[in-house]
Design a protein around this motif. Structure first.
Motif, PDB file in Angstrom:
ATOM      1  N   LEU A 466      -5.271  19.653  60.925  1.00 36.65           N
ATOM      2  CA  LEU A 466      -3.943  19.665  61.546  1.00 36.65           C
ATOM      3  C   LEU A 466      -4.091  20.103  63.007  1.00 36.65           C
ATOM      4  CD1 LEU A 466      -0.959  19.152  61.163  1.00 36.65           C
ATOM      5  CD2 LEU A 466      -0.697  21.489  60.302  1.00 36.65           C
ATOM      6  N   VAL A 467      -4.737  19.246  63.780  1.00 29.27           N
ATOM      7  CA  VAL A 467      -4.964  19.477  65.207  1.00 29.27           C
ATOM      8  C   VAL A 467      -4.299  18.346  65.968  1.00 29.27           C
ATOM      9  CG1 VAL A 467      -6.660  19.720  67.041  1.00 29.27           C
ATOM     10  CG2 VAL A 467      -7.140  20.657  64.766  1.00 29.27           C
ATOM     11  N   LEU A 468      -3.363  18.704  66.835  1.00 29.74           N
ATOM     12  CA  LEU A 468      -2.615  17.705  67.602  1.00 29.74           C
ATOM     13  C   LEU A 468      -3.133  17.659  69.035  1.00 29.74           C
ATOM     14  CD1 LEU A 468      -0.793  18.161  65.124  1.00 29.74           C
ATOM     15  CD2 LEU A 468       1.195  17.990  66.624  1.00 29.74           C
ATOM     16  N   GLU A 469      -3.462  16.457  69.471  1.00 30.38           N
ATOM     17  CA  GLU A 469      -3.893  16.262  70.854  1.00 30.38           C
ATOM     18  C   GLU A 469      -2.661  15.879  71.676  1.00 30.38           C
ATOM     19  OE1 GLU A 469      -6.797  17.026  71.902  1.00 30.38           O
ATOM     20  OE2 GLU A 469      -7.645  17.418  69.909  1.00 30.38           O
ATOM     21  N   TRP A 470      -2.360  16.695  72.684  1.00 31.39           N
ATOM     22  CA  TRP A 470      -1.145  16.541  73.483  1.00 31.39           C
ATOM     23  C   TRP A 470      -1.519  16.172  74.917  1.00 31.39           C
ATOM     24  CZ3 TRP A 470       1.069  21.546  75.887  1.00 31.39           C
ATOM     25  CH2 TRP A 470       2.120  21.238  76.762  1.00 31.39           C
ATOM     26  N   ALA A 471      -0.976  15.072  75.421  1.00 30.14           N
ATOM     27  CA  ALA A 471      -1.201  14.650  76.803  1.00 30.14           C
ATOM     28  C   ALA A 471       0.031  14.980  77.631  1.00 30.14           C
ATOM     29  CB  ALA A 471      -1.485  13.151  76.875  1.00 30.14           C
ATOM     30  N   SER A 472      -0.183  15.650  78.772  1.00 32.66           N
ATOM     31  CA  SER A 472       0.926  15.994  79.648  1.00 32.66           C
ATOM     32  C   SER A 472       0.560  15.667  81.085  1.00 32.66           C
ATOM     33  CB  SER A 472       1.282  17.480  79.515  1.00 32.66           C
ATOM     34  OG  SER A 472       0.202  18.286  79.945  1.00 32.66           O
ATOM     35  N   SER A 473       1.571  15.370  81.875  1.00 31.83           N
ATOM     36  CA  SER A 473       1.316  15.019  83.269  1.00 31.83           C
ATOM     37  C   SER A 473       1.153  16.272  84.115  1.00 31.83           C
ATOM     38  CB  SER A 473       2.450  14.148  83.804  1.00 31.83           C
ATOM     39  OG  SER A 473       3.686  14.795  83.633  1.00 31.83           O
ATOM     40  N   VAL A 503      -4.234  17.573  80.585  1.00 37.11           N
ATOM     41  CA  VAL A 503      -3.374  17.278  81.734  1.00 37.11           C
ATOM     42  C   VAL A 503      -3.950  16.091  82.498  1.00 37.11           C
ATOM     43  CG1 VAL A 503      -2.375  18.196  83.861  1.00 37.11           C
ATOM     44  CG2 VAL A 503      -2.716  19.706  81.890  1.00 37.11           C
ATOM     45  N   MET A 504      -3.074  15.176  82.899  1.00 34.03           N
ATOM     46  CA  MET A 504      -3.507  13.955  83.592  1.00 34.03           C
ATOM     47  C   MET A 504      -2.405  13.483  84.527  1.00 34.03           C
ATOM     48  SD  MET A 504      -3.099  11.352  80.330  1.00 34.03           S
ATOM     49  CE  MET A 504      -4.078  12.445  79.279  1.00 34.03           C
ATOM     50  N   THR A 505      -2.684  12.466  85.321  1.00 29.79           N
ATOM     51  CA  THR A 505      -1.633  11.898  86.166  1.00 29.79           C
ATOM     52  C   THR A 505      -0.623  11.168  85.299  1.00 29.79           C
ATOM     53  OG1 THR A 505      -2.692   9.757  86.502  1.00 29.79           O
ATOM     54  CG2 THR A 505      -3.325  11.543  88.004  1.00 29.79           C
ATOM     55  N   PHE A 506       0.569  10.975  85.854  1.00 26.03           N
ATOM     56  CA  PHE A 506       1.594  10.295  85.077  1.00 26.03           C
ATOM     57  C   PHE A 506       1.221   8.840  84.801  1.00 26.03           C
ATOM     58  CE2 PHE A 506       5.862   8.193  84.777  1.00 26.03           C
ATOM     59  CZ  PHE A 506       6.185   8.733  83.551  1.00 26.03           C
ATOM     60  N   THR A 507       0.595   8.199  85.779  1.00 19.70           N
ATOM     61  CA  THR A 507       0.161   6.815  85.578  1.00 19.70           C
ATOM     62  C   THR A 507      -0.836   6.728  84.438  1.00 19.70           C
ATOM     63  OG1 THR A 507       0.532   6.279  87.917  1.00 19.70           O
ATOM     64  CG2 THR A 507      -0.949   4.836  86.673  1.00 19.70           C
ATOM     65  N   GLU A 508      -1.752   7.682  84.383  1.00 16.08           N
ATOM     66  CA  GLU A 508      -2.728   7.684  83.304  1.00 16.08           C
ATOM     67  C   GLU A 508      -2.049   7.947  81.964  1.00 16.08           C
ATOM     68  OE1 GLU A 508      -7.303   9.227  82.766  1.00 16.08           O
ATOM     69  OE2 GLU A 508      -5.866  10.581  83.721  1.00 16.08           O
ATOM     70  N   LEU A 509      -1.072   8.839  81.978  1.00 17.23           N
ATOM     71  CA  LEU A 509      -0.318   9.135  80.753  1.00 17.23           C
ATOM     72  C   LEU A 509       0.360   7.862  80.230  1.00 17.23           C
ATOM     73  CD1 LEU A 509       1.795  12.229  79.960  1.00 17.23           C
ATOM     74  CD2 LEU A 509       2.941  10.033  79.854  1.00 17.23           C
ATOM     75  N   LEU A 510       0.947   7.086  81.151  1.00 14.40           N
ATOM     76  CA  LEU A 510       1.577   5.830  80.730  1.00 14.40           C
ATOM     77  C   LEU A 510       0.547   4.870  80.150  1.00 14.40           C
ATOM     78  CD1 LEU A 510       4.167   5.070  83.568  1.00 14.40           C
ATOM     79  CD2 LEU A 510       4.618   5.929  81.281  1.00 14.40           C
ATOM     80  N   ASN A 511      -0.632   4.839  80.748  1.00 13.85           N
ATOM     81  CA  ASN A 511      -1.671   3.953  80.225  1.00 13.85           C
ATOM     82  C   ASN A 511      -1.985   4.285  78.766  1.00 13.85           C
ATOM     83  OD1 ASN A 511      -1.996   2.536  82.609  1.00 13.85           O
ATOM     84  ND2 ASN A 511      -3.629   3.866  83.363  1.00 13.85           N
ATOM     85  N   TYR A 512      -2.048   5.580  78.459  1.00 15.79           N
ATOM     86  CA  TYR A 512      -2.323   5.976  77.074  1.00 15.79           C
ATOM     87  C   TYR A 512      -1.134   5.662  76.164  1.00 15.79           C
ATOM     88  CZ  TYR A 512      -6.748   8.384  77.965  1.00 15.79           C
ATOM     89  OH  TYR A 512      -8.057   8.677  78.261  1.00 15.79           O
ATOM     90  N   ILE A 513       0.074   5.885  76.662  1.00 24.15           N
ATOM     91  CA  ILE A 513       1.250   5.593  75.833  1.00 24.15           C
ATOM     92  C   ILE A 513       1.283   4.116  75.451  1.00 24.15           C
ATOM     93  CG2 ILE A 513       3.767   5.341  75.926  1.00 24.15           C
ATOM     94  CD1 ILE A 513       3.931   7.986  77.371  1.00 24.15           C
ATOM     95  N   TYR A 514       1.002   3.268  76.429  1.00 17.76           N
ATOM     96  CA  TYR A 514       1.096   1.827  76.177  1.00 17.76           C
ATOM     97  C   TYR A 514      -0.216   1.224  75.679  1.00 17.76           C
ATOM     98  CZ  TYR A 514       5.652   2.072  78.329  1.00 17.76           C
ATOM     99  OH  TYR A 514       6.950   2.385  78.605  1.00 17.76           O
ATOM    100  N   ARG A 515      -1.217   2.073  75.550  1.00 20.88           N
ATOM    101  CA  ARG A 515      -2.541   1.598  75.124  1.00 20.88           C
ATOM    102  C   ARG A 515      -2.940   0.395  75.972  1.00 20.88           C
ATOM    103  NH1 ARG A 515      -2.013   2.340  68.490  1.00 20.88           N
ATOM    104  NH2 ARG A 515      -1.479   4.556  68.607  1.00 20.88           N
ATOM    105  N   ASP A 516      -2.765   0.589  77.278  1.00 18.96           N
ATOM    106  CA  ASP A 516      -3.012  -0.479  78.231  1.00 18.96           C
ATOM    107  C   ASP A 516      -4.468  -0.452  78.674  1.00 18.96           C
ATOM    108  OD1 ASP A 516      -3.054  -2.313  80.233  1.00 18.96           O
ATOM    109  OD2 ASP A 516      -1.414  -1.450  81.398  1.00 18.96           O
ATOM    110  N   GLY A 517      -5.285  -1.285  78.061  1.00 19.61           N
ATOM    111  CA  GLY A 517      -6.705  -1.321  78.368  1.00 19.61           C
ATOM    112  C   GLY A 517      -7.080  -2.248  79.496  1.00 19.61           C
TER     113      GLY A 517
END
Length: 641
Positions: A466-473, A503-517
């Motif tokens: 039960l380990v949650l990986e959290w991405a934040s800008s 922690v990452m840039t917002f653009t990178e966060l969006l890339n992960y959200i959309y799984r944009d490869g």
């Protein structure tokens, strides 16, 4: 593969809205907009209908945005709120526009005539005739082919193969499925009828539709700018189509270049004349060839500079004149600092209810958050009332579903609706019970859980921690507050859960959200279980794509929660399949959808609030609201130096 406009919690967050192109997240047709004059209290008053004016544009306004400007100004690919603002300001002439009250109207600056036909097969055709005085910013005429090109290009398989969402413009029209998947050359629901006339036909399966007029709208698109003059729009009587040379192999490079090219061939109130990717700054100049919106309103402000600011320094930049306008301020610290600035003189503000919410967005197809009990347990481990109070400083409150206080339908049903929703009150005991009921009852060795991190036995016999990986800008005060009130909350550990932050840039966060490869294959690999950000809705509250279970739409990134629940998908679809005049049924189905969503909790809403736009007093006649935001209101504003 991305299409929804998402933004930082402290920014203007309007899920992409362009009259004529239907966004995925949408809101109701009207609202109760509120405006607070700078020299008054927060008592809300109705936003006045903008007065049509015409003066020679002068002056400059510098808009500060805490959302990165990525340079991706086409909303069919991945872009954020700032990028979408620029798209809206530089594109125009949709056949249907929107009023400040959220009403859709035929834009007579564009449309000479509009006819509707109820067809024998149950479909419905809108035939549009456009005026012959519309031109692109390069002076070339805008014709019916330019409108048809929008539907053909942005619904094509070529585009979706490049990672764009091809369901935004015309998914409800007749023949879309065959055309968008490449099974048919012609798009039978789109007809080119002449130099100034075209038609679109809504499929019977999608009627009635609550936002029908807007659904039948198109706006023009300069096809040759993205391809070349050899790609043509044709119609032999069976439906419009593009010439055979329109292939990914022939035009992928040119299309990708055109997506971010500045200047571009557009036809909106402004021309983008400069974009600096290093400073995240864009410059827009008035388009002198633009004839106006539905009221024939053209821009008064000659130059708009759009620049990146940080939340830490944005108010200082406003006070020193480095920026003139900050939109969508939402934290209590920012708002109070802005109000102090107003009290000193020389600055004004406008406040309005938000048409969206801040949230933790869960990913529902892998890791612990694929299990609803885990999502609900997280909800019980965060005191959201305390969080909302701390962040908004009293200018917001908790919501329990995908809505904001600016929505007219929420205002109509909120008492009944809220009585049916689970507020997920703070409770360690409830969180533990949910986890136990969900099978999180083991330790890492498969023995009965006693302490530390919980594990769940999966169908293949392995144990999931039960380990949650959290991405934040980065530079996000909401993230910092979540660290304090959630990640480091001792009750999280007491529940047997661990949350890791990246922690990452917002653009990178969006890339992960959309799984944009498309830029890096790592983004296509599911990595994070939850993200914190904000979202907003257009006046078309159509959630069908956002929670679709259709494999093709999922592949295209339509459902960024990656939640596959047939009941949720059906309630989202049923909500919009309502006669436009039947407001009561729409509200009832809106409640059904929200109730199911609240059960599944694909997001954990953190708060919704009252946005504040702060600006230099030189900005006059600026009256945005939760539906009709800066992108629209700036057209009616002016500056006095």
């Amino acid at each position: 593969m991305q299409k929804r406009v998402l933004a930082l919690l402290l920014t203007v967050v309007m899920v992409f809205s362009l009259a004529g192109c239907k966004g995925k997240n949408d809101t109701g047709i009207s609202t109760e907009p509120t405006t607070t004059p700078a020299d008054s209290t927060n008592e809300a008053t109705a936003t006045p209908t903008p007065t049509e004016t015409s003066t020679e544009p002068t002056g400059q306004i510098i808009i500060g945005s805490s959302t990165d400007i990525s340079g991706e100004f086409m909303p069919y690919f991945q872009n954020g709120a700032a990028d979408n603002d620029i798209f809206r300001l530089t594109n125009g002439y949709a056949t249907v526009d929107i009023t400040p009250a959220g009403e859709f109207v035929v834009d007579t600056t564009v449309v000479k005539d509009m006819k509707t036909t109820d067809n024998d097969d149950g479909s419905k055709t809108y035939t549009w005739t456009i005026n012959n005085n519309l031109v692109w910013n390069d002076g070339t005429p805008i014709t019916a082919k330019d409108y048809v090109a929008t539907a053909l290009f942005w619904s094509s398989k070529v585009i979706t193969d490049m990672g764009a969402d091809n369901t935004i413009v015309a998914k409800y029209w007749k023949g879309f499925q065959d055309y968008s998947t490449g099974k048919a050359k012609e798009f039978t629901g789109v007809r080119l009828l002449g130099d100034d006339s075209f038609s679109v036909t809504i499929d019977k399966a999608n009627l009635p539709y609550f936002y029908e007029l807007n659904m039948a709208s198109l706006q023009p698109f300069k096809l040759s700018f993205f391809t070349d003059d050899t790609v043509t729009v044709n119609d032999d009587g069976k439906g419009a189509y593009l010439s055979d040379n329109f292939t990914k192999e022939n035009y992928e490079a040119k299309i990708n270049a055109a997506r971010t090219k500045v200047p571009a061939i557009t036809c909106g109130p402004y021309n983008a004349t400069k974009y600096d990717s290093s400073t995240k700054e864009a410059v827009l100049e008035v388009n002198p060839k633009y004839l106006g919106d539905y009221q024939k309103q053209t821009a008064h402000i000659k130059t708009i500079v759009y620049k990146k600011v940080t939340t830490e320094t944005s108010m200082d930049e406003l006070s020193t004149g480095s920026v003139d306008l900050l939109t969508g301020m939402s934290s209590g610290d920012e708002i109070n600092a802005g109000l102090d600035l107003v009290d000193k003189g020389g600055f004004n503000y406008t406040a309005y209810d938000r048409n969206g919410y801040g949230k933790l967005q869960f990913v529902c197809d892998f890791g612990p958050t694929q299990f609803v009990e885990v999502r609900q347990a997280v909800a019980h481990l965060l005191d959201r009332n305390d969080f909302a109070k701390a962040f908004t400083g009293g200018f917001g409150s908790v919501v329990n579903g995908p809505y904001g206080p600016a929505m007219w339908m929420y205002q109509d049903v909120k008492d009944d609706l809220e009585s049916k929703l689970d507020s997920y009150a703070y409770s360690l005991d409830d969180a533990i019970k949910l986890l136990e009921d969900g099978g999180w009852v083991y330790d890492k060795d498969g023995k009965a859980y006693s302490s530390g991190i919980r594990y769940k036995k999966l169908d293949d016999g392995t144990y999931m921690p039960l380990v949650l990986e959290w991405a934040s800008s980065e530079q996000n005060p909401v993230s910092e507050l979540l660290v304090t009130k959630l990640q480091n909350n001792p009750d999280v550990a007491a529940a047997g859960m661990k949350i890791n932050q990246t922690v990452m840039t917002f653009t990178e966060l969006l890339n992960y959200i959309y799984r944009d490869g498309s830029t890096d294959k790592k983004y296509a690999v599911p990595t994070y279980n939850m993200f914190n950000l904000g979202t907003g809705f257009t006046p078309v509250y159509d959630q069908a794509s956002a929670y679709t279970t259709d494999p093709e739409q999922l592949k295209n990134g339509a459902n960024t929660n990656f939640i596959k629940d047939d009941k949720l998908a059906k309630t989202a679809q049923d909500m919009v399949l309502v006669d436009p005049a039947d407001k009561t049924t729409f509200e009832s189905k809106f409640e059904d959808f929200i109730i199911r969503w609240n059960e599944l909790l694909p997001d954990l809403p953190l708060y919704s609030n009252q946005y504040h736009d702060f600006y230099n007093a030189k900005l006059q006649n600026y009256n945005p609201n939760g539906i009709w935001d800066m992108k629209y209101a700036i057209l009616y504003a002016n500056v006095t130096e």
